[in-house]
Structure formats: C-alpha cells, structure tokens
Design a protein around this motif. Structure first.
Motif, PDB file in Angstrom:
ATOM      1  N   PHE A 116      50.563  66.586  35.585  1.00 14.11           N
ATOM      2  CA  PHE A 116      49.681  66.886  36.773  1.00 14.11           C
ATOM      3  C   PHE A 116      48.782  65.805  37.042  1.00 14.11           C
ATOM      4  CE2 PHE A 116      50.475  70.845  34.209  1.00 14.11           C
ATOM      5  CZ  PHE A 116      50.639  71.887  35.250  1.00 14.11           C
ATOM      6  N   PRO A 117      49.055  65.253  38.209  1.00 15.17           N
ATOM      7  CA  PRO A 117      48.173  64.017  38.718  1.00 15.17           C
ATOM      8  C   PRO A 117      46.848  64.172  38.626  1.00 15.17           C
ATOM      9  CG  PRO A 117      50.229  64.515  40.194  1.00 15.17           C
ATOM     10  CD  PRO A 117      50.016  65.590  39.363  1.00 15.17           C
ATOM     11  N   SER A 118      46.149  65.378  38.800  1.00 17.54           N
ATOM     12  CA  SER A 118      44.738  65.578  38.810  1.00 17.54           C
ATOM     13  C   SER A 118      44.290  65.428  37.159  1.00 17.54           C
ATOM     14  CB  SER A 118      44.484  67.150  39.160  1.00 17.54           C
ATOM     15  OG  SER A 118      45.042  67.963  38.196  1.00 17.54           O
ATOM     16  N   VAL A 119      45.039  65.784  36.157  1.00 18.41           N
ATOM     17  CA  VAL A 119      44.606  65.668  34.957  1.00 18.41           C
ATOM     18  C   VAL A 119      44.720  64.481  34.590  1.00 18.41           C
ATOM     19  CG1 VAL A 119      45.130  66.287  32.386  1.00 18.41           C
ATOM     20  CG2 VAL A 119      45.620  68.068  34.278  1.00 18.41           C
ATOM     21  N   HIS A 120      45.860  63.429  35.091  1.00 20.53           N
ATOM     22  CA  HIS A 120      46.089  62.162  34.824  1.00 20.53           C
ATOM     23  C   HIS A 120      44.813  61.338  35.569  1.00 20.53           C
ATOM     24  CE1 HIS A 120      47.373  58.096  35.238  1.00 20.53           C
ATOM     25  NE2 HIS A 120      48.312  58.175  34.207  1.00 20.53           N
ATOM     26  N   ALA A 121      44.504  61.643  36.640  1.00 16.88           N
ATOM     27  CA  ALA A 121      43.256  61.050  37.298  1.00 16.88           C
ATOM     28  C   ALA A 121      41.988  61.194  36.528  1.00 16.88           C
ATOM     29  CB  ALA A 121      43.117  61.385  38.838  1.00 16.88           C
ATOM     30  N   GLY A 122      41.698  62.406  35.749  1.00 15.30           N
ATOM     31  CA  GLY A 122      40.555  62.805  35.167  1.00 15.30           C
ATOM     32  C   GLY A 122      40.636  61.972  33.913  1.00 15.30           C
ATOM     33  N   LEU A 123      41.629  61.796  33.269  1.00 16.80           N
ATOM     34  CA  LEU A 123      41.607  61.247  31.780  1.00 16.80           C
ATOM     35  C   LEU A 123      41.900  60.066  31.621  1.00 16.80           C
ATOM     36  CD1 LEU A 123      43.188  64.582  29.901  1.00 16.80           C
ATOM     37  CD2 LEU A 123      40.548  63.789  30.113  1.00 16.80           C
ATOM     38  N   GLU A 124      42.840  59.420  32.411  1.00 13.59           N
ATOM     39  CA  GLU A 124      43.523  58.084  32.158  1.00 13.59           C
ATOM     40  C   GLU A 124      42.284  57.040  32.138  1.00 13.59           C
ATOM     41  OE1 GLU A 124      44.939  54.398  32.806  1.00 13.59           O
ATOM     42  OE2 GLU A 124      43.626  55.231  34.251  1.00 13.59           O
ATOM     43  N   PRO A 125      41.457  57.133  32.864  1.00 12.46           N
ATOM     44  CA  PRO A 125      40.223  55.893  32.648  1.00 12.46           C
ATOM     45  C   PRO A 125      39.641  55.889  31.192  1.00 12.46           C
ATOM     46  CG  PRO A 125      40.116  57.006  34.750  1.00 12.46           C
ATOM     47  CD  PRO A 125      41.137  57.850  34.053  1.00 12.46           C
TER      48      PRO A 125
END
Length: 280
Positions: A116-125
């Motif tokens: 899920f790109p949204s989860v990646h965007a929220g947690l990756e940083p």
C-alpha cells in the motif's frame, strides 16, 4: 555516415573480436555444481592454510595469534566442561526472543508498506531515520529503562533488526509484478485475497532472504549486548577471555559463532529454495 535527419555521425570505431572468456569468469554464466563446490572448499582452505603457515612461522606471538591446535584445544576444553554449551544456549535463547519479536513485527509491517503506497508514505520517513541510529547507542538508555537483565539485551536485538527487516521486506513486496495483481482483480479477487494469495506467496522467498541476512546482524548484536553486564553467553565469554589475554578461547568462540551462523544460513536457504522452486 548520414542519418535520416541529414545529420552526419562519425564512423563507428573498429574493434577487435572479443576474447573468449573462461566459463568461470563469464558474466552471469552458471557455474557447474562440481566447480561450485571446489570454489567453496578453496574459500575455506586458503584462509585456514594461511593461519597454519603464519602461526607455524612464529612471527606473531601466541597471545595475539594462537595456532589452530591451541584454538582446538581451548574449544575442546570449554566443550568438555559444559561451559560452551551453556554459553551457546544463553546467546541462542536471546536471539530466539529478540530476533523472533523483530520478525513478527517487521514482516507484516513491511508487507503493508510494500503493498500500500499510502502506508509506505506514512511510515517510510520515520523507519528510514530510525534504521540509521546505531543500535549499540541505545545500550545506555536500555540499561536505564530496563535494567541490566535479559530485557535490555532482547530489546537491543529488536531495535537492531526490526527497522532494516521492515524496509527490506517492503522492497521485496514492491517488486511483485503489477500484472499479477491486475489479473487477479480482473478475475474478481478482492484486495485482501490478492494480498494473501498473490502478493505474499510471490514475495515469500525474498522475505526469507531478508530474514537470512538480518539473522547475521542479530548474532553481531547479541555479542555486543553480552559484552556489557552479562553473566553468560558467547559475548560474555569473549569478554572474560580478553581480560586474561586468552586469545585461543576468543578464536574458538568466534569459530563456533561462524559455524552456528553457517548452519542457520544453510537451513534458511534450503527453506527458501523449497518455497521458491518456481523462481529462477
């Protein structure tokens, strides 16, 4: 030479025919099974032979470089007394707890980040920032928060593994071909079914590879954890041997750690090959 647009290009340089490369040196050329085993044997025999040779010359003192015979004798003495088995079990138990917790947390989190790109965007940083913090730097804080018992050592393993394994799992999941998801959706599969029955099975061999790599990190960290405020374990035994300049014991313990790691690596690789038989 003139192109279709009328622009003139310099003629291509003449080159000699490429030399025939031996099969073992070819890029991407599969190595025969017999040659592969020979290369593996040589990779072990050469350092071992150098060790024998240097120690036999006596150019380095035994307190700095013990001979293979002295190392074997020290290891056998620790094994016969039961000391080695106790230390191996103490270190292995800490890894089972710490590494196990890290895998249980990081694998599902990595799958969600990769799918899920949204989860990646929220947690990756935040995950990306935390993975750059040295795990050993948390030791003073863990001692303050959790004391000098087993909890702080297990927590150090979790911190040192969970962030790396999360991002590596996410990277594996992200490369699952989009065509597989699209075909599944076309056939009527829902998102949860695509995740469980397509994405996870396809990525599972790569996830096991990430676990196999990070297992070596766990062994490094458990030795570091045991160097401070421990009463058992291979790292603790190394620390005690260092105080009395018993380098033969240190070498013996390092060899034991290497053999344990090799055995686990082989097992995980076999499991990975069995699960991912369909992959090239």
């Amino acid at each position: 030479m003139t192109s279709l647009t009328g622009r003139r290009w310099a003629p291509l340089p003449r080159r000699r025919p490429a030399r025939q490369v031996p099969p073992l040196l070819g890029l991407g050329v599969p190595v025969p099974k017999t040659s592969r085993w020979v290369l593996r044997a040589v990779s072990v025999a050469v350092p071992l032979g150098l060790w024998f040779f240097v120690s036999a010359l006596g150019v380095v003192g035994k307190e700095f470089l013990p001979s293979p015979g002295d190392t074997w004798a020290a290891g056998w003495e620790m094994a016969r007394s039961g000391q080695l088995a106790d230390d191996v079990w103490a270190s292995s138990a800490r890894i089972l707890y710490g590494f196990g917790i890290a895998v249980v947390v990081s694998v599902p989190l990595g799958i969600l980040m990769g799918a899920f790109p949204s989860v990646h965007a929220g947690l990756e940083p935040i995950v990306g920032i935390l993975r750059y913090l040295p795990a050993a730097a948390f030791i003073p804080l863990l001692v303050i928060w959790l004391g000098i018992g087993e909890s702080s050592k297990v927590a150090l393993l979790v911190i040192g593994v969970v962030f790396f394994n999360t991002l590596m799992t996410a990277d594996v999941v992200k490369v699952v071909p989009k065509e597989l998801r699209q075909v599944s959706a076309t056939l009527g599969a829902r998102q949860g079914e695509i995740l469980r029955k397509v994405v996870v099975p396809y990525a599972l061999p790569g996830i096991l590879d990430a676990i196999r790599v990070n297992f070596a990190v766990a062994w490094n960290l458990v030795v570091v954890a045991e160097l401070i405020a421990a009463e058992s374990g291979l790292g603790y035994r190394i620390s005690r041997a260092q105080r009395f300049l018993q380098s033969d014991k240190i070498f013996a313990i390092l060899i034991v750690i290497g053999l344990i790691g090799l055995a686990i690596d082989v097992v995980l690789r076999l499991v990975r090959d069995r699960i991912g038989r369909w992959q090239p």
